[in-house]
Design a protein around this motif. Structure first.
Motif, short mmCIF file in Angstrom:
data_model
loop_
_atom_site.label_atom_id
_atom_site.label_comp_id
_atom_site.label_asym_id
_atom_site.label_seq_id
_atom_site.Cartn_x
_atom_site.Cartn_y
_atom_site.Cartn_z
N TYR A 168 37.85 52.14 10.38
CA TYR A 168 38.32 53.37 10.53
C TYR A 168 38.69 54.24 9.42
N ALA A 169 39.14 53.46 8.27
CA ALA A 169 39.64 54.01 7.31
C ALA A 169 38.55 55.00 6.52
N ALA A 170 37.35 54.44 6.33
CA ALA A 170 36.12 55.12 5.92
C ALA A 170 35.99 56.39 6.88
N ALA A 171 35.76 56.05 8.13
CA ALA A 171 35.49 57.30 9.06
C ALA A 171 36.66 58.36 8.79
N PHE A 172 38.00 58.08 8.79
CA PHE A 172 38.93 59.03 8.77
C PHE A 172 38.90 59.97 7.25
N ASN A 173 38.65 58.97 6.42
CA ASN A 173 38.45 59.51 5.19
C ASN A 173 37.35 60.64 4.90
N LYS A 174 36.46 60.75 6.01
CA LYS A 174 35.22 61.81 5.78
C LYS A 174 35.80 63.03 6.40
N ILE A 175 36.99 63.16 7.18
CA ILE A 175 37.25 64.10 7.73
C ILE A 175 38.19 65.24 6.61
N ASP A 176 37.83 66.40 6.85
CA ASP A 176 38.37 67.51 6.18
C ASP A 176 39.82 67.81 6.73
N LEU A 177 40.71 67.04 6.26
CA LEU A 177 41.93 67.11 6.89
C LEU A 177 42.55 68.64 6.97
N GLU A 178 42.49 69.17 6.02
CA GLU A 178 42.94 70.79 5.95
C GLU A 178 42.33 71.67 7.00
N ALA A 179 41.00 71.36 7.22
CA ALA A 179 40.36 72.05 8.39
C ALA A 179 40.84 71.53 9.80
N LEU A 180 41.05 70.09 9.88
CA LEU A 180 41.45 69.73 11.20
C LEU A 180 42.97 70.23 11.49
N LYS A 181 43.80 70.32 10.34
CA LYS A 181 45.04 70.76 10.56
C LYS A 181 45.11 72.31 11.10
N GLN A 182 44.24 73.11 10.54
CA GLN A 182 43.91 74.56 10.91
C GLN A 182 43.52 74.57 12.43
N GLU A 183 42.73 73.61 12.76
CA GLU A 183 42.41 73.77 14.04
C GLU A 183 43.56 73.54 15.05
N ILE A 184 44.37 72.36 14.64
CA ILE A 184 45.53 72.04 15.56
C ILE A 184 46.35 73.33 15.51
N LYS A 185 46.69 74.09 14.30
CA LYS A 185 47.50 74.95 14.30
C LYS A 185 46.99 76.14 15.07
N SER A 186 45.92 76.49 15.05
CA SER A 186 45.07 77.55 16.17
C SER A 186 45.40 77.26 17.43
N PHE A 187 45.32 76.04 17.90
CA PHE A 187 45.54 75.60 19.29
C PHE A 187 47.10 75.96 19.63
N LEU A 188 47.75 75.56 18.74
CA LEU A 188 49.22 75.58 19.16
C LEU A 188 49.76 76.91 19.44
N THR A 189 49.24 77.91 18.77
CA THR A 189 49.87 79.15 19.43
C THR A 189 48.70 79.68 20.46
N THR A 190 48.30 79.01 21.34
CA THR A 190 47.59 79.68 22.43
C THR A 190 48.25 78.97 23.53
N SER A 191 47.66 79.28 24.78
CA SER A 191 48.43 78.87 25.99
C SER A 191 47.11 78.78 27.08
#
Length: 765
Positions: free
Chosen positions: A66-89
């Motif tokens: 899991y650590a190896a898989a998680f470390n391949k994620i672009d965390l900043e891009a993931l956070k932007q996706e989450i934040k974009s979703f949060l202001t929708t409905s």
């Protein structure tokens, strides 16, 4: 056998009632269900709990990194996706104020908030909020909707992003989009794959027997508080943390919904202390969390449907069906209290505390009938409705909010934060980080670019990095000889090493030999560890000698020497038993300092009972409150993540080597103490002896030979359980067999090494 019978009164439903093949019409603890093994034998030792959440349940396989898989994620891009979703409905569950942030903060908070310091269980670490019983607690109402809303993000990232990490990260992103500076985020939480059937969440039983004809038919017996309210001994049963069954913290309406702020303050202090939070952290979390969003209480609870675990199949895992309107938006029902705390519920500010102290508050009722508070001053600021454009509503406070104002100690903290918003922001930021990371253990388990590495977070049990070279194989061999030349017994060396390691808790990854805290307060002063003091002193002298003479910048830590001493003693004990064995040893443990050891928090690791070392606290009877020593022994075996065979082998070996805390004769069924024999098992399973109670309570026993002239033995419940419990006895019989001795030695050494390595997160994922 499952009997499925067509329901003639409703062609669209089925009556699925199981029948016991030999039990007639007898039913178990819940109406309409057949009796279970627990119903038939409620006091049996549930050894099978050691084998929960095994590899068979994990669809990712044991080799998934899991650590190896998680470390391949672009965390900043993931956070932007989450934040974009949060202001929708979305229509099926609209966001309050056009912002899912507050809802997601609650989801993350409730996922982490189950953590408790007494046994380290609970917390966000395995995303157990997805499973029973936690997913269906009343206090988790509608968190199922929050997780379903973020499923598209989880689906996109798949196995590289655990639910446990996503839940916490979404909470962080929610805070950030509303202007709050988070302290950091670390990944590394790995998901569980089945419900937790072992954690003790309280003595109460809730039967939800509601039907359309009897909507209020629920039974809830609260039994977790000891003594009488107002008495000095009035306290919450250990290890519990929540004030009432099916809650994360406390009843927001006050104890038993009585609207008493000071009684609520008492519950808050008890609960948050059990969750490892002090007064300042408690106020920061409550005041910080209530700066956002609203509470929902538009529909009486009796109209709300079943929780997810027992909801109709067509609801597909979603519970609490609401029949009013669309069942959401302005008709949402969660905890029964309705309204917001601030005029701007999606912006980080100090309005919560400002309004709490500026205005007087009076009790009122929500549309759902729950007790809450509203400003006496009708000119007080209003808060916008979360869904009806242009509508303004009165501010709301819960009884738990008023408690912060009326309790003298909490009031001091509130006034400090009122006068220093920056201090409040910093306190909430660090308290939130602690809340959501508390159960993750050492920093070696943290992954990702936003993890914090400071040594000032005592709750992480910090161990300084080594500024020297670790010992090598030649040093290990030489040190073994030096240790065995100190004149210490095999028993004392084994006992000391095991005492250092046995503090580990798999639940929150605390404790263990790494850090050398056996030599520091409070552990060095525990009664169970008195036998280790002279051994630690002798090993410390050897450490100073080695470190003073070693070349090439090499040093050995006291933590390594303690474990190495046990390993060297085991090799001698195995050889003396005729089964020469190499005991694995991995150097690299480091020593911490007294300044980096939180004495109060480490005292929670002090055992009340430790069957491995045949120890019972002198106040065991009062502390245990009816829980048998063997039940606590099982609990400790699970906290060490042992299997049943490992538990049996480890105990039998420790008895052969006399690792009892006080050198007592209990369980020492051998004339060759200090030799790794299987005598414990051969005597335990022999029909040539008769066990008799040595005290009326049945806490100790004597083993009397049926043939005159043979030796008698003494035992405790922690010894006899391996012969009396059918599952444990089956394993003990394997080790007692004619071919069992070599197998036992191998099993013991393997289990020993496992325990010594449980906290070595510096060398494992």
């Amino acid at each position: 056998m499952l009997h499925i019978e067509h329901d003639k009164t409703n062609t669209a439903s089925f009556n699925m009632q199981g029948k016991c093949p030999f039990g007639g019409d007898r039913i178990g603890g819940v109406e309409g269900t057949p009796p279970t093994l627990a119903d038939w034998y409620p006091n049996r030792l549930k050894v099978e709990l050691l084998h929960q959440n095994g590899p068979q349940a994990n669809p990712l396989g044991e080799d998934f990194d899991y650590a190896a898989a998680f470390n391949k994620i672009d965390l900043e891009a993931l956070k932007q996706e989450i934040k974009s979703f949060l202001t929708t409905s979305v229509d099926w569950w609209p966001s309050d104020y056009g912002n899912y942030g507050p809802q997601m903060i609650r989801m993350a908070w409730h996922s982490a908030g189950t953590y408790r310091i007494a046994d380290g269980r609970g917390g966000a670490g395995e995303a157990l909020q997805r499973f029973a019983p936690i997913d269906s607690w009343w206090d988790n109402g509608n968190t199922d909707k929050s997780r379903r809303l973020i499923w598209p993000i989880k689906q996109k990232y798949g196995s590289a992003l655990s639910w446990a990490d996503l839940i916490v990260l979404t909470g962080n992103c929610a805070l950030e989009i509303m202007g709050f500076p988070t302290y950091g985020f670390a990944g590394g939480r790995q998901d569980a794959w089945e419900a937790d059937n072992s954690t003790y969440w309280g003595p109460e039983v809730i039967h939800d027997l509601r039907t359309a004809e009897a909507p209020d038919k629920m039974v809830n017996r609260d039994k977790r508080w000891r003594g009488q309210n107002g008495d000095a001994d009035y306290d919450l049963e250990n290890p519990l943390a929540a004030s009432h069954q099916a809650l994360i913290y406390v009843n927001p309406e006050g104890p038993y919904a009585n609207g008493d702020p000071l009684g609520s303050a008492r519950d808050i202090r008890t609960t948050f202390t059990r969750m490892a939070m002090n007064n300042e952290e408690t106020v920061a979390l409550i005041a910080g969390g209530h700066a956002f969003g609203k509470s929902h209480g538009m529909v009486p609870s009796k109209e709300i449907g079943m929780p997810p675990e027992i909801a109709p199949m067509e609801q597909m895992g979603l519970g609490w069906h609401n029949p009013r309107g669309n069942g959401n938006a302005e008709n949402t029902m969660t905890n029964g209290i309705e309204g917001s705390w601030t005029p701007n519920p999606t912006q980080w500010d100090n309005d919560y505390l400002t309004n709490l102290f500026k205005f007087e508050w009076e009790q009122t009722k929500s549309p759902a009938g729950a007790l809450q508070w509203t400003p006496v001053d009708k000119n007080a600021p209003k808060t916008p409705d979360a869904h009806i454009l242009g509508q303004m509503n009165a501010l709301m406070m819960m009884t738990t909010d008023i408690a912060l104002k009326e309790d003298p100690e909490y009031r001091k903290v509130c006034e400090k934060f009122l006068g220093d918003f920056d201090a409040f922001t910093q306190a909430f930021s660090k308290a939130w980080y602690k809340l959501t990371h508390r159960d993750m253990g050492p920093r070696e388990r943290y992954i990702g670019p936003e993890k914090r590495n400071e040594n000032d977070l005592l709750w992480q049990d910090p161990i300084p990095l080594a500024d020297y070279m670790p010992i090598d194989a030649a040093d290990v061999a030489a040190l073994k000889k030096d240790i065995m030349g100190l004149g210490l017994s095999v028993s004392d060396l084994v006992f000391t090493a095991f005492s250092a390691a046995v503090t580990h808790r798999h639940s929150d990854k605390r404790g263990g030999a790494n850090g050398g805290r056996l030599a520091l307060a409070p552990q060095k002063d525990w009664a169970v560890n008195r036998r280790t003091v002279p051994v630690v002193a002798a090993l410390r002298t050897l450490q100073e000698k080695f470190n003073g003479a070693a070349a090439g910048g090499k040093k050995v830590s006291l933590a390594d020497l303690i474990v190495l001493g046990g390993c060297a003693a085991l090799e001698k004990a195995a050889a003396d038993a005729g089964v020469p064995t190499d005991v694995p040893f991995t150097p690299g443990r480091r020593d911490t300092t007294q300044e980096l050891t939180d004495i109060e928090m480490f005292n929670w690791l002090k055992p009340v009972a430790d069957g491995f070392r045949n120890y019972l606290d002198k106040g065991f009877k009062d502390i245990a409150q009816g829980v048998a020593p063997e039940q606590m022994f099982l609990d400790k075996a699970q906290l060490l993540s042992l299997t049943a065979p490992e538990w049996v082998a480890l105990t039998g070996g420790l008895r052969a080597l006399n690792a009892n805390h006080d050198n007592s004769p209990y369980g020492i069924f051998t004339d060759r103490v200090g030799v790794l024999t299987n005598d414990f098992f051969t005597v335990l399973t022999s029909p040539d002896f008769e066990w008799k109670k040595a005290d009326p309570a049945g806490m100790t026993f004597t083993l009397e030979p049926r043939t005159a002239g043979q030796k008698s033995y003494a035992a405790t419940r922690a010894d006899l359980v391996f012969g009396s419990n059918s599952q444990l006895r089956a394993v003990a019989e394997v080790y007692a067999g004619q071919d069992g001795h070599p197998r036992f030695v191998k099993a013991f050494v393997k289990a020993w090494h496992k325990v010594m390595m449980l906290d070595r997160y510096d060398v494992k994922a």
